[in-house]
Design a protein around this motif. Structure first.
Motif, PDB file in Angstrom:
ATOM      1  N   UNK A 143     -71.756   3.962 -43.815  1.00 19.25           N
ATOM      2  CA  UNK A 143     -70.397   3.944 -43.281  1.00 19.25           C
ATOM      3  C   UNK A 143     -70.491   3.725 -41.780  1.00 19.25           C
ATOM      4  N   UNK A 144     -69.776   2.737 -41.282  1.00 14.85           N
ATOM      5  CA  UNK A 144     -69.822   2.377 -39.862  1.00 14.85           C
ATOM      6  C   UNK A 144     -68.453   2.654 -39.245  1.00 14.85           C
ATOM      7  N   UNK A 145     -68.385   3.622 -38.350  1.00 10.65           N
ATOM      8  CA  UNK A 145     -67.104   3.990 -37.743  1.00 10.65           C
ATOM      9  C   UNK A 145     -66.983   3.446 -36.330  1.00 10.65           C
ATOM     10  N   UNK A 146     -65.915   2.703 -36.106  1.00 12.51           N
ATOM     11  CA  UNK A 146     -65.620   2.200 -34.778  1.00 12.51           C
ATOM     12  C   UNK A 146     -64.883   3.216 -33.933  1.00 12.51           C
ATOM     13  N   UNK A 147     -64.627   2.848 -32.679  1.00 14.36           N
ATOM     14  CA  UNK A 147     -64.065   3.772 -31.700  1.00 14.36           C
ATOM     15  C   UNK A 147     -62.674   4.272 -32.071  1.00 14.36           C
ATOM     16  N   UNK A 148     -61.946   3.542 -32.925  1.00 20.60           N
ATOM     17  CA  UNK A 148     -60.597   3.952 -33.300  1.00 20.60           C
ATOM     18  C   UNK A 148     -60.587   5.204 -34.173  1.00 20.60           C
ATOM     19  N   UNK A 149     -61.734   5.518 -34.785  1.00 20.66           N
ATOM     20  CA  UNK A 149     -61.804   6.605 -35.754  1.00 20.66           C
ATOM     21  C   UNK A 149     -61.647   7.975 -35.126  1.00 20.66           C
ATOM     22  N   UNK A 153     -66.890  10.045 -32.276  1.00 21.14           N
ATOM     23  CA  UNK A 153     -66.727   8.600 -32.279  1.00 21.14           C
ATOM     24  C   UNK A 153     -67.471   7.975 -31.110  1.00 21.14           C
ATOM     25  N   UNK A 154     -67.684   6.670 -31.207  1.00 16.40           N
ATOM     26  CA  UNK A 154     -68.364   5.945 -30.143  1.00 16.40           C
ATOM     27  C   UNK A 154     -67.389   5.147 -29.314  1.00 16.40           C
ATOM     28  N   UNK A 155     -67.897   4.137 -28.617  1.00 15.63           N
ATOM     29  CA  UNK A 155     -67.068   3.375 -27.692  1.00 15.63           C
ATOM     30  C   UNK A 155     -66.786   1.955 -28.156  1.00 15.63           C
ATOM     31  N   UNK A 174     -69.753  -0.083 -45.137  1.00 16.48           N
ATOM     32  CA  UNK A 174     -68.384   0.393 -45.340  1.00 16.48           C
ATOM     33  C   UNK A 174     -67.744   0.559 -43.971  1.00 16.48           C
ATOM     34  N   UNK A 175     -66.638  -0.128 -43.736  1.00 20.24           N
ATOM     35  CA  UNK A 175     -65.970  -0.052 -42.444  1.00 20.24           C
ATOM     36  C   UNK A 175     -65.075   1.171 -42.341  1.00 20.24           C
ATOM     37  N   UNK A 176     -65.085   1.824 -41.181  1.00 17.18           N
ATOM     38  CA  UNK A 176     -64.225   2.984 -40.924  1.00 17.18           C
ATOM     39  C   UNK A 176     -63.713   2.911 -39.496  1.00 17.18           C
ATOM     40  N   UNK A 177     -62.515   3.457 -39.303  1.00 17.68           N
ATOM     41  CA  UNK A 177     -61.911   3.448 -37.975  1.00 17.68           C
ATOM     42  C   UNK A 177     -60.793   2.435 -37.890  1.00 17.68           C
ATOM     43  N   UNK A 178     -59.551   2.877 -38.113  1.00 16.77           N
ATOM     44  CA  UNK A 178     -58.398   1.989 -37.980  1.00 16.77           C
ATOM     45  C   UNK A 178     -57.855   1.452 -39.291  1.00 16.77           C
ATOM     46  N   UNK A 179     -58.411   1.840 -40.427  1.00 16.10           N
ATOM     47  CA  UNK A 179     -57.962   1.305 -41.709  1.00 16.10           C
ATOM     48  C   UNK A 179     -56.930   2.229 -42.355  1.00 16.10           C
ATOM     49  N   UNK A 319     -57.406  22.422 -32.760  1.00 15.74           N
ATOM     50  CA  UNK A 319     -57.516  20.989 -32.489  1.00 15.74           C
ATOM     51  C   UNK A 319     -57.421  20.225 -33.797  1.00 15.74           C
ATOM     52  N   UNK A 320     -56.996  18.971 -33.718  1.00 21.87           N
ATOM     53  CA  UNK A 320     -56.783  18.136 -34.894  1.00 21.87           C
ATOM     54  C   UNK A 320     -57.466  16.793 -34.683  1.00 21.87           C
ATOM     55  N   UNK A 321     -58.572  16.569 -35.386  1.00 20.49           N
ATOM     56  CA  UNK A 321     -59.250  15.277 -35.318  1.00 20.49           C
ATOM     57  C   UNK A 321     -58.322  14.209 -35.881  1.00 20.49           C
ATOM     58  N   UNK A 322     -58.231  13.079 -35.208  1.00 16.73           N
ATOM     59  CA  UNK A 322     -57.289  12.037 -35.639  1.00 16.73           C
ATOM     60  C   UNK A 322     -57.729  10.677 -35.152  1.00 16.73           C
ATOM     61  N   UNK A 323     -57.641   9.692 -36.040  1.00 18.26           N
ATOM     62  CA  UNK A 323     -57.861   8.317 -35.639  1.00 18.26           C
ATOM     63  C   UNK A 323     -56.603   7.744 -35.015  1.00 18.26           C
TER      64      UNK A 323
END
Length: 361
Positions: A143-149, A153-155, A174-179, A319-323
Motif C-alpha cells: 500500500x502506497x500512501x501519498x501526502x494527502x492521506x 504521512x509523507x510529503x 495499492x494506491x492510498x491518499x485522496x481516494x 485528535x482525529x487523523x484525517x485525509x
C-alpha cells in the motif's frame, strides 16, 4: 452489485485477497473494529482489523468477532515495531487470517514466516525506497500512501508517488491518499495500481462505531481542514484542524511531555502492555525513526488522544487523523452502499472512456 463487473476491475488483488473488488479499508486505530472490517468484507472489499491498539488477548477476541460476522477473507493490521510483533504474527497464522497488514516494514523473518504459512503480506509505505525494500524481502503487495492521506504521512502527493512506485516494483501496488469514489479508482488503475485503499472514506460510513459528533466534525471540514503536525510524536501526521491541535502546537515541550507521560500510563492500563514492553517499543522507535527520547515519550500520547476523540467523542480533548479527502465527503453510507456506488461509478467512467454506453450501471 448486480450484473457483470468490468474486466478492468478484476485486478490481481481480487485473486490475491480472495475478494470481489480491488478496494481496501485500512486498519485505523479505534475505528476499524470487527463491525467495520466485517461490513467491508461482506460488501466485497478487503476489511482490515486494527490490531495495534489492542492487547494480544483483545486482538484474538476481535478476530473471533469478525468471524462471527463474515465468512469472507479479511486482514489484520500489526505494528511491525511492536515488542510482541512475533506473537501477533503467530496468532494470525493460527487463526488463518488471509492478510497481514503492516504500518511499517516488517522484518524479513516475519515476512518469511507469514508467507510460509500462506498468509498474504501487505506493508504500507510512503516512499519508493521503502516499497523497493519490502518487495525485495518478499512482500506480496504494498500500500502506497501519498501526502494527502491521514495519519502518518509523507510529503509526496499520490499522483507522483503512485506511478513512481508502480515503475519500481513488480508486486501489486495499492494506491492510498485522496481516494473516495469510482473516478479515483479508475485513476489509480490508469497509473498502474491494482486497487485503492481508503481510510477516511470508510471512517465516514454507518458501519463504524464512531460517535455522531465526530462524524459531524469530519463532514464539516473542507479540503483545507487538515493540518500536518510533528507535535504528537516527532513524525508528520495529518489531522483535522481543531482548537485542541492548535493548543498542542503552541504548548511548550515540558507541558507536552507531562501530558504524554500520563497518556502512556493510561495506554498501558488499557492494553495490558507492561512497562518493559513500552520501554522496548520506545527504544525501537528511537532507533528506527531517529527520534529523541523526548519525541518517543510524546509518541506515547498519540493512542490516548486518538481514543479520546474516536471512542469517547471528546473532539475538544483528542485528535482525529484525517485525509484531505474529507473535504469532498458529504454523506455517511453503509459499506455496502459505498462499495456498490464506487464500482458503479468506476464502470460508468470506464465505459465512457471507451466510448460505450454505461452498460455497467
Amino acid at each position: 452489485m448486480t450484473g457483470t463487473v468490468h474486466p478492468a476491475l478484476r485486478t490481481p488483488l481480487c485473486e490475491l485477497f480472495g475478494v470481489r473488488y480491488p478496494i481496501v479499508q485500512t486498519g485505523m486505530g479505534f475505528v476499524s473494529g470487527p463491525e467495520l472490517t466485517a461490513a467491508t468484507a461482506n460488501a466485497g472489499g478487503l476489511g482490515i482489523l486494527a490490531g495495534a491498539t489492542l492487547s494480544l488477548t483483545g486482538l484474538a477476541a476481535a478476530i473471533d468477532a469478525v468471524r462471527e460476522r463474515t465468512g469472507a477473507p479479511f486482514g489484520v493490521n500489526v505494528r511491525a515495531d511492536a515488542p510482541d510483533a512475533a506473537h501477533r504474527v503467530d496468532l494470525l497464522i493460527r487463526e488463518q487470517v488471509r492478510v497481514a497488514s503492516f504500518a511499517l516494514a516488517p522484518k524479513p523473518e516475519l515476512i518469511a514466516r507469514l508467507k510460509d504459512a500462506g498468509t498474504v503480506v501487505v506493508p504500507s509505505v510512503g516512499a519508493r525506497r521503502h516499497a523497493e525494500k519490502v518487495a525485495g524481502w518478499g512482500a506480496d503487495a504494498v500500500i502506497v500512501q501519498g501526502a494527502e492521506g491521514g495519519g502518518h504521512t509523507g510529503a509526496v502527493p499520490t499522483s507522483l508517488l503512485l506511478p513512481q512506485v508502480v515503475d519500481a516494483v513488480d508486486i501489486p501496488v495499492i494506491g492510498a491518499g485522496g481516494f473516495h469514489d469510482g473516478r479515483g479508482l479508475v485513476a489509480a488503475l490508469a497509473y498502474g495500481a491494482a486497487g485503492v485503499a481508503m481510510g477516511t472514506r470508510f471512517l465516514l460510513t454507518s458501519d463504524t462505531l464512531i460517535p455522531p459528533e465526530v462524524h459531524r466534525r469530519y463532514l464539516s471540514a473542507g479540503v483545507d481542514g487538515t493540518v500536518v503536525t510533528r507535535t504528537l510524536d516527532g513524525v508528520p501526521q495529518r489531522l483535522l484542524r481543531s482548537d485542541f491541535v492548535d493548543r498542542l502546537e503552541r504548548s511548550g515541550p515540558v507541558r507536552r511531555l507531562a501530558r504524554s507521560a500520563r497518556s502512556a500510563a493510561r495506554f498501558r492500563r488499557l492494553t495490558g502492555t507492561s512497562w518493559r514492553h513500552l520501554l522496548a517499543e520506545g527504544r525501537a522507535m528511537r532507533r528506527d525513526h531517529e527520534l529523541t527520547w523526548g519525541q518517543v515519550l510524546l509518541a506515547a500520547n498519540t493512542p490516548m488522544l486518538l481514543r479520546s476523540a474516536m471512542v469517547d467523542g471528546r473532539t475538544d480533548l483528542g485528535v482525529m487523523a484525517a485525509g484531505q479527502v474529507t473535504g469532498l465527503i458529504d454523506d455517511v453510507p453503509s459499506c455496502a452502499e459505498l462499495i456498490e456506488r464506487i464500482i458503479a461509478e468506476a464502470q460508468a467512467v470506464l465505459h465512457r472512456l471507451a466510448g460505450a454506453p454505461d452498460a455497467g450501471r
